[in-house]
Design an enzyme around this catalytic site. Structure first.
Site, PDB file in Angstrom:
ATOM      1  N   GLY A  28     -42.619 -30.684 -17.158  1.00 51.72           N
ATOM      2  CA  GLY A  28     -42.084 -32.040 -17.180  1.00 51.72           C
ATOM      3  C   GLY A  28     -40.687 -32.136 -17.760  1.00 51.72           C
ATOM      4  O   GLY A  28     -40.006 -31.135 -17.927  1.00 51.72           O
TER       5      GLY A  28
ATOM      6  N   HIS B 209     -35.595 -28.364 -11.754  1.00 47.44           N
ATOM      7  CA  HIS B 209     -36.933 -28.549 -11.171  1.00 47.44           C
ATOM      8  C   HIS B 209     -36.815 -29.092  -9.739  1.00 47.44           C
ATOM      9  O   HIS B 209     -37.517 -28.640  -8.830  1.00 47.44           O
ATOM     10  CB  HIS B 209     -37.732 -29.588 -11.971  1.00 47.44           C
TER      11      HIS B 209
ATOM     12  N   GLN C 259     -48.821 -21.391 -24.873  1.00 48.28           N
ATOM     13  CA  GLN C 259     -47.625 -20.551 -24.712  1.00 48.28           C
ATOM     14  C   GLN C 259     -46.544 -20.827 -25.757  1.00 48.28           C
ATOM     15  O   GLN C 259     -45.525 -20.148 -25.811  1.00 48.28           O
ATOM     16  CB  GLN C 259     -47.058 -20.671 -23.300  1.00 48.28           C
TER      17      GLN C 259
ATOM     18  N   GLU D  53     -35.089 -18.712 -11.365  1.00 44.36           N
ATOM     19  CA  GLU D  53     -34.484 -17.500 -11.938  1.00 44.36           C
ATOM     20  C   GLU D  53     -33.941 -17.757 -13.335  1.00 44.36           C
ATOM     21  O   GLU D  53     -33.633 -16.826 -14.063  1.00 44.36           O
ATOM     22  CB  GLU D  53     -33.366 -16.994 -11.014  1.00 44.36           C
TER      23      GLU D  53
ATOM     24  N   ASP E  22     -35.609 -18.593 -15.747  1.00 49.66           N
ATOM     25  CA  ASP E  22     -36.583 -17.893 -16.593  1.00 49.66           C
ATOM     26  C   ASP E  22     -36.935 -16.578 -15.899  1.00 49.66           C
ATOM     27  O   ASP E  22     -38.060 -16.389 -15.420  1.00 49.66           O
ATOM     28  CB  ASP E  22     -37.820 -18.777 -16.798  1.00 49.66           C
TER      29      ASP E  22
ATOM     30  N   GLN F 220     -39.972 -14.463 -17.003  1.00 48.29           N
ATOM     31  CA  GLN F 220     -41.205 -15.135 -16.577  1.00 48.29           C
ATOM     32  C   GLN F 220     -41.444 -14.929 -15.082  1.00 48.29           C
ATOM     33  O   GLN F 220     -42.551 -14.575 -14.650  1.00 48.29           O
ATOM     34  CB  GLN F 220     -41.088 -16.624 -16.900  1.00 48.29           C
TER      35      GLN F 220
ATOM     36  N   SER G  40     -32.115 -27.411 -18.439  1.00 50.29           N
ATOM     37  CA  SER G  40     -33.378 -27.086 -19.104  1.00 50.29           C
ATOM     38  C   SER G  40     -33.886 -28.350 -19.780  1.00 50.29           C
ATOM     39  O   SER G  40     -33.088 -29.162 -20.277  1.00 50.29           O
ATOM     40  CB  SER G  40     -33.130 -25.999 -20.156  1.00 50.29           C
ATOM     41  N   SER G  41     -35.212 -28.498 -19.810  1.00 52.07           N
ATOM     42  CA  SER G  41     -35.781 -29.684 -20.480  1.00 52.07           C
ATOM     43  C   SER G  41     -35.368 -29.696 -21.946  1.00 52.07           C
ATOM     44  O   SER G  41     -35.206 -30.754 -22.548  1.00 52.07           O
ATOM     45  CB  SER G  41     -37.300 -29.668 -20.363  1.00 52.07           C
TER      46      SER G  41
END
Ligand code: AMP
Length: 269
Positions: free
Chosen positions: A27, A33, A57, A144, A146, A149, A181-182
């Protein structure tokens, strides 16, 4: 857009979907996103987005508590862009019997962020595994931004859910270079300026770092003078040699994780 909070309802709604694109998120939706979601809408019949702040996490409880939550705004952005389903499960819906302690992830999970966030990637893979088993998407989208991840999750999905295709999406940046980024919502104006300077330093010095005509310790010193209080790591890695099968083409990236105040930011350039 159908908004679904319960697993049973989710199953009912998506039962007949054969070409479903899935974009997992935590979110505080931003253009990063949205780029994943747009790709899914273009490539799949229907697109499902999840918003789930995955508590296991997080290894700092304050990081979890402070994580930006702006659900109303998120819903309106997702409706506007044409998402078909939004999945908003509770913690208990996803973890009725607690976390999976036996999940096996690639040893690359011990490097970079894994050194500083023990079990972080196991928890990410655990939740992705749970979502895939519920949703059965044809394609799943990761950024990408992250990179670690993305590589770890891709490896897990290839080994455990080979019918799901992982689609990697380019990092979306602000004009000043900061990767969206959030967590940027938590930064002050001055901290954003510092983040932008760090991006520019790493971009400018990347080739010198690769050639070793400049050392990582020198770059770290420079970054500390900007007002950064902690750098977890700066490392240069060939992203095609992170996880087998290796590719011949060499693509070096500078990986960084650092703190501005209590906000931890990561990037790869
Ligand atoms: P998050 O909500 O931070 O867990 O991110 C959800 C997905 O969006 C992950 O696959 C991220 O890698 C991806 N993502 C986050 N920020 C960006 C960005 N700036 N550009 C591209 N993808 C991103």
């Amino acid at each position: 857009m159908k908004i679904i909070s319960h697993k049973k309802k989710l199953k009912k709604f998506i039962l007949g979907e054969r070409n479903l694109g899935f974009v997992p998120t935590m979110g505080a939706i931003h253009k990063g996103h949205l780029s994943l979601i747009k790709k899914s809408i273009a490539q799949c019949n229907k697109t499902i987005v999840s918003i789930f702040v995955n508590k296991p996490q997080f290894n700092r409880i304050n990081d979890y508590k402070k994580y930006p939550r702006v659900l109303k705004k998120d819903i309106s952005l997702l409706k506007k862009i044409g998402v078909h389903y939004l999945f908003l499960p509770s913690h208990n819906q996803i973890y009725p019997d607690g976390i999976n302690k036996r999940i096996k992830v690639h040893p690359f999970s011990k490097k970079l962020c894994g050194k500083y966030r023990p079990h972080h990637f196991e928890s990410v893979v655990d939740v992705v595994d749970r979502f895939i088993k519920l949703i059965h998407p044809k394609k799943i989208y990761f950024g990408e931004k992250d990179m670690q991840q993305l590589k770890i999750v891709e490896d897990f999905i290839k080994k455990n859910h080979s019918y799901v295709k992982v689609v990697a999406c380019k990092t979306i940046r602000e004009k000043n270079g900061i990767a969206l980024s959030s967590r940027n919502f938590l930064l002050s104006f001055d901290e954003r300026m510092i983040a932008s300077k760090i991006y520019k330093i790493l971009r400018m010095r990347k080739n010198n770092l690769i050639k070793k005509s400049i050392y990582i310790t020198d770059i770290k010193k420079k970054i500390f003078t900007l007002g950064v209080n902690k750098i977890d790591y700066i490392e240069i890695l060939d992203i095609n040699k992170l996880i087998k099968p290796y590719k011949n083409k060499v693509i070096y990236k500078v990986f960084i994780a650092y703190f501005l105040g209590s906000t931890r930011l990561i990037d790869n350039i």
